[in-house]
Design an enzyme around this catalytic site. Sequence first.
Site, PDB file in Angstrom:
ATOM      1  N   ALA A  73      -1.540   7.790  -0.786  1.00 36.40           N
ATOM      2  CA  ALA A  73      -2.140   8.511  -1.936  1.00 36.40           C
ATOM      3  C   ALA A  73      -1.560   8.104  -3.284  1.00 36.40           C
ATOM      4  O   ALA A  73      -2.289   8.427  -4.347  1.00 36.40           O
ATOM      5  CB  ALA A  73      -1.826   9.940  -1.753  1.00 36.40           C
ATOM      6  N   ASP A  74      -0.577   7.235  -3.232  1.00 31.66           N
ATOM      7  CA  ASP A  74       0.127   6.875  -4.507  1.00 31.66           C
ATOM      8  C   ASP A  74      -0.658   5.247  -4.904  1.00 31.66           C
ATOM      9  O   ASP A  74      -0.098   4.576  -5.906  1.00 31.66           O
ATOM     10  CB  ASP A  74       1.338   6.569  -4.635  1.00 31.66           C
ATOM     11  CG  ASP A  74       1.871   8.066  -4.229  1.00 31.66           C
ATOM     12  OD1 ASP A  74       1.499   9.084  -4.990  1.00 31.66           O
ATOM     13  OD2 ASP A  74       3.260   8.205  -3.798  1.00 31.66           O
ATOM     14  N   GLY A  75      -1.641   4.816  -4.145  1.00 32.87           N
ATOM     15  CA  GLY A  75      -2.203   3.782  -4.573  1.00 32.87           C
ATOM     16  C   GLY A  75      -1.908   2.351  -4.073  1.00 32.87           C
ATOM     17  O   GLY A  75      -1.043   2.370  -2.890  1.00 32.87           O
ATOM     18  N   SER A  84       0.905  -1.261  -0.015  1.00 36.20           N
ATOM     19  CA  SER A  84      -0.015   0.042  -0.056  1.00 36.20           C
ATOM     20  C   SER A  84       0.759   1.282  -0.039  1.00 36.20           C
ATOM     21  O   SER A  84       1.887   1.347   0.795  1.00 36.20           O
ATOM     22  CB  SER A  84      -0.869  -0.078   1.226  1.00 36.20           C
ATOM     23  OG  SER A  84      -0.483  -0.247   2.307  1.00 36.20           O
ATOM     24  N   GLY A 133      -5.106   1.835   5.521  1.00 34.98           N
ATOM     25  CA  GLY A 133      -4.396   0.632   5.301  1.00 34.98           C
ATOM     26  C   GLY A 133      -5.039  -0.638   6.002  1.00 34.98           C
ATOM     27  O   GLY A 133      -5.273  -1.914   5.091  1.00 34.98           O
ATOM     28  N   ASP A 134      -5.573  -0.859   7.205  1.00 31.41           N
ATOM     29  CA  ASP A 134      -6.334  -1.755   7.505  1.00 31.41           C
ATOM     30  C   ASP A 134      -7.636  -2.100   6.808  1.00 31.41           C
ATOM     31  O   ASP A 134      -8.010  -3.309   6.581  1.00 31.41           O
ATOM     32  CB  ASP A 134      -6.614  -1.568   8.913  1.00 31.41           C
ATOM     33  CG  ASP A 134      -5.319  -1.148   9.801  1.00 31.41           C
ATOM     34  OD1 ASP A 134      -4.258  -1.658   9.514  1.00 31.41           O
ATOM     35  OD2 ASP A 134      -5.497  -0.326  10.978  1.00 31.41           O
TER      36      ASP A 134
END
Lengths: 329, 329
Positions: free
Chosen positions: B220-222, B217, B248-249
């Site tokens: 903001a960059d995907g 992950s 992320g979770d």
Amino acid sequence: MIIVVTPNPAVDVTYRVAEQRIGATQRVLDVARRPGGKGLNVGRVLAATGTGTHAVLPLGGPSGRWVADALDALRLPHSDVAVTGETRTTVTVVDDREHPTMFGEPGPRVTPDEWDAVTASVERLLDNAEPSALVVSGSLPSDTDPAVVGAWVAAARARGVPGLVDCSGDALLAAADAGATICKPNRGELLEATGAADERAGALQLLDRGAAVVVVSRGADGIAAHTVDDVVEVPAIAGVTGNPTGAGDAATAGLITALAARPAGVSGAGAPVVVDETALRTAAAFGAAAVLRPVAGEVDPDDVRRFLTTTETDTDTDTAPHDRTGSPA
Amino acid sequence: MIIVVTPNPAVDVTYRVAEQRIGATQRVLDVARRPGGKGLNVGRVLAATGTGTHAVLPLGGPSGRWVADALDALRLPHSDVAVTGETRTTVTVVDDREHPTMFGEPGPRVTPDEWDAVTASVERLLDNAEPSALVVSGSLPSDTDPAVVGAWVAAARARGVPGLVDCSGDALLAAADAGATICKPNRGELLEATGAADERAGALQLLDRGAAVVVVSRGADGIAAHTVDDVVEVPAIAGVTGNPTGAGDAATAGLITALAARPAGVSGAGAPVVVDETALRTAAAFGAAAVLRPVAGEVDPDDVRRFLTTTETDTDTDTAPHDRTGSPA
């Protein structure tokens, strides 16, 4: 035995961090948890110096259970009143650079029925445990009717047991109205609660309401006992630096200790309580001993004895200098 | 049903104050307590979006009891392993001016015997609860042998159950060594654990150690899925602002949801897991939905559905702008 009521006990948590910084994620290097609240500080100091105590306190939730377990571990007898709300936590953050930062939760809402149960617990101890005094110390949780403090004072008074109250605001006024034997605010609390312009005027207000004696702790400026006719004052013990948190609670313990040590006990058989210079000097010695400890609610009995000797023989000059500066946790 | 192991759960406390100030006594205006730790965030998001979960976690002391009670209140099934140390607390202080300040306790020392009991609990669920996947997420308490993570992954693998691990440091390497189906670090964790100079090199290290897929992950960059032969990437959903904590979770929960929704389940009957664009887009949609919520571990299922539709039809332009900025608690 002294009954000590703590209306708003707490889990006092201290976090040591490398450097306090706003807006950062900070690793806690060391965690200390202690049962807190002014009454518990008084009770711990009394216990450490050999006076039996019994704590009465509302406790709720997991943090309330934590306080109960901690009091068991300290072997402090206590009667807990179960409440629905959760006992508050305070978090103090310390490092070696800045002053400590303290975050204080407001405390649970305690219902009138729960307060009635606290009063019943106080009455049971008054009736059965032959206490020599009742101490009520510390803030009330939000939205608590200050009349509860008056009820405890009145219950003690009805049984000839002296009541000492160290509260602020309306609770202090309620204690005076109920005829507290001793109201013991600090100067700021006295002026704030009474709206008086100076200490003597504030003390006279509480005396007029019904308090027998008003003892005012002035921090580094010493301690004074006001009656309608008289003011007795002693200076603070000089040259003592360290952690002032809890010094007032230790002074309360010292005051109670001095009064309880009299041949007739705190009050004799209903005789008026006289707070004389000896009693105030004992309070000052306990307060100074607390300043030498890094946390509230502790004194070293040897420090107390040393300061008592000092005040007996030479009250106006400095004691041996104490450069040890306690961590102000 | 997804088994979710949280090795270092927490009581996440958020204090709102008027203004953060170092060295001051600050009244806490509002207290929020939530069960925390990355695995519990994953489990809560899965539950909120209709996927059954079962949490496994070591819990100790009053704060551990608090977490257990809170999971009961949330109706999240959980198997607790009692440990002697006390479950950690994190305190986040927020106001309306500065970034939040977070204080993180290190967590209890969990003994090898206690970890064995966690492993036994995982194995019982693997054997009896017909799980479709095992998720291990979050940090390990201090002084924990990272091999415990390998043991859980190996136990799942031996039973044909895919294992997804979102850990950092040596625990991430141990998961790869044990043949984790998916290692899912963020980019920073990947580079730190492997010492690699770039994401692809780090991912190849984990694949070489034994991971089947490495999903990275990138905030903001995907998000990207690495296999030995290929990299699949999708962009983050644009125009979403708010609270990135726990995104992320939620992405982990989305990834698991996508894989579990396939006709053959996460892995089919032992078939290799393929993390394709659809799976990554689902992860991104869950992550974006979490950003819109003020606290970690929550998504609004309607937000998830909206973002899933967006990514299916128009992935490179902004969604409707979301100016709502969540409190970054």
